[in-house]
Design a protein around this motif. Structure first.
Motif, mmCIF file in Angstrom:
data_model
loop_
_atom_site.group_PDB
_atom_site.id
_atom_site.type_symbol
_atom_site.label_atom_id
_atom_site.label_comp_id
_atom_site.label_asym_id
_atom_site.label_seq_id
_atom_site.Cartn_x
_atom_site.Cartn_y
_atom_site.Cartn_z
ATOM 1 N N ILE A 144 -0.146 22.655 -10.394
ATOM 2 C CA ILE A 144 0.424 23.645 -9.487
ATOM 3 C C ILE A 144 1.930 23.747 -9.707
ATOM 4 C CG2 ILE A 144 0.872 24.160 -7.060
ATOM 5 C CD1 ILE A 144 -1.884 22.869 -6.457
ATOM 6 N N TYR A 145 2.574 22.617 -9.917
ATOM 7 C CA TYR A 145 4.014 22.598 -10.181
ATOM 8 C C TYR A 145 4.366 23.476 -11.381
ATOM 9 C CZ TYR A 145 8.507 20.895 -11.919
ATOM 10 O OH TYR A 145 9.793 20.824 -12.403
ATOM 11 N N LYS A 146 3.612 23.356 -12.465
ATOM 12 C CA LYS A 146 3.916 24.145 -13.661
ATOM 13 C C LYS A 146 3.716 25.634 -13.400
ATOM 14 C CE LYS A 146 3.405 24.250 -18.637
ATOM 15 N NZ LYS A 146 2.852 23.579 -19.834
ATOM 16 N N ALA A 227 -1.530 12.119 -16.391
ATOM 17 C CA ALA A 227 -0.636 13.273 -16.539
ATOM 18 C C ALA A 227 0.142 13.235 -17.846
ATOM 19 C CB ALA A 227 0.336 13.331 -15.374
ATOM 20 N N ASP A 228 0.295 14.419 -18.448
ATOM 21 C CA ASP A 228 1.261 14.637 -19.523
ATOM 22 C C ASP A 228 1.127 13.661 -20.688
ATOM 23 O OD1 ASP A 228 2.272 16.734 -18.014
ATOM 24 O OD2 ASP A 228 3.708 15.445 -16.975
ATOM 25 N N PHE A 229 -0.099 13.466 -21.167
ATOM 26 C CA PHE A 229 -0.372 12.617 -22.336
ATOM 27 C C PHE A 229 0.027 11.169 -22.115
ATOM 28 C CE2 PHE A 229 0.211 16.876 -24.223
ATOM 29 C CZ PHE A 229 -0.980 17.004 -24.920
ATOM 30 N N SER A 230 0.137 10.749 -20.870
ATOM 31 C CA SER A 230 0.504 9.372 -20.569
ATOM 32 C C SER A 230 -0.664 8.670 -19.872
ATOM 33 C CB SER A 230 1.736 9.335 -19.660
ATOM 34 O OG SER A 230 1.389 9.687 -18.326
ATOM 35 N N ASP A 236 4.506 14.800 -8.415
ATOM 36 C CA ASP A 236 4.912 16.130 -7.960
ATOM 37 C C ASP A 236 5.519 17.002 -9.047
ATOM 38 O OD1 ASP A 236 4.020 15.536 -5.437
ATOM 39 O OD2 ASP A 236 6.014 15.003 -4.648
ATOM 40 N N THR A 237 5.963 16.401 -10.146
ATOM 41 C CA THR A 237 6.574 17.186 -11.223
ATOM 42 C C THR A 237 5.787 17.090 -12.542
ATOM 43 O OG1 THR A 237 8.060 15.355 -11.775
ATOM 44 C CG2 THR A 237 8.877 17.019 -10.225
ATOM 45 N N SER A 238 4.583 16.579 -12.489
ATOM 46 C CA SER A 238 3.724 16.574 -13.679
ATOM 47 C C SER A 238 3.391 18.012 -14.059
ATOM 48 C CB SER A 238 2.435 15.796 -13.410
ATOM 49 O OG SER A 238 2.708 14.451 -13.099
#
Length: 248
Positions: A144-146, A227-230, A236-238
């Motif tokens: 949603i953040y993106k 999240a994010d390949f981690s 909240d900022t993923s």
């Protein structure tokens, strides 16, 4: 959605996309969850970039996409590499009669192109029915953040010798959705003139809890949400959420 001419410049536009990271994610999860089968479905395979890379490593790959144009590019790409890909034109929420697989993947936020919760739920059910027992389902989606903070009401441009584009993103009609208006100028090598064409792409995402609920309704066991390949949990900022699921 028919990508049309977009299919033929897709790889140019995606040249900085981290395909290697998706492959690393794929191999890590197969090892971690002890999956030894070689049958893989690359759902929403696009121009076959991941499909070809997987086939090179010995997997029996079936690529599925809604766009015939994308599949034509994928077929040409496989042929140049001397590889065989099983390619089928189907809508992912109407997936049927393609056999059983050890792994089904939907990478590069392709699920965000589904237009409603019903389509997402139906897609999960169809994927479940095409997996072997204990088969893995791997996918990622935009957060949603993106959608709200990175895409919405933004303009992106790029100017190259052969291809230039203007990409306007704005808030869509549904919550957590965006619409991408793309205008391309592509050089015709025969006439030495630029041709303009336009595309409208719509993407929609949902809360993480919605995805997990729909996966469980379809019968999946959710093994990981990161999240994010981690290996970290989404925050909240993923920008991208990854799901690893297993057929019970």
């Amino acid at each position: 959605m028919n990508y049309g001419e977009f299919a033929y410049i897709y790889d140019f536009l995606m040249r900085d996309v981290p395909y290697d990271k998706w492959l690393e994610f794929f191999f890590e999860k197969l090892k971690k969850y002890d999956v030894h089968g070689k049958k893989v479905m690359d759902l929403a395979c696009g121009t076959g970039e991941l499909s070809v890379r997987l086939a090179k490593t010995g997997f029996q790959v079936t690529g599925v996409d809604l766009s015939d144009d994308m599949l034509m590019v994928a077929s040409e790409k496989a042929s140049k590499e001397g590889l065989h890909l099983n390619l089928f034109q189907q809508n992912m929420c109407e997936l049927e009669e393609l056999g059983l697989y050890d792994v089904i993947l939907v990478f590069c936020d392709s699920l965000n192109y589904l237009s409603s919760p019903k389509e997402v739920q139906e897609t999960f059910k169809r994927i479940y029915s095409h997996l072997n027992e204990k088969g893995l389902f791997l996918f990622d989606v935009h957060t949603i953040y993106k959608m709200e903070q990175i895409f919405s009401n933004q303009t992106f441009t790029e100017i190259e010798d052969g291809v230039s584009y203007i990409w306007n993103s704005f808030e869509g009609e549904h919550p957590y959705s965006v619409e991408h208006e793309l205008t391309f100028f592509v050089l015709d090598d025969h006439t030495d003139q630029y041709t303009r064409f336009d595309e409208l792409h719509k993407q929609r995402t949902y809360k993480e809890t919605d995805y997990t609920s729909w996966l469980e309704m379809a019968g999946f066991e959710i093994l990981e949400v990161t999240a994010d390949f981690s290996t970290l949990k989404p925050n909240d900022t993923s920008e991208r959420i990854f799901f690893v699921c297993r057929k019970k």
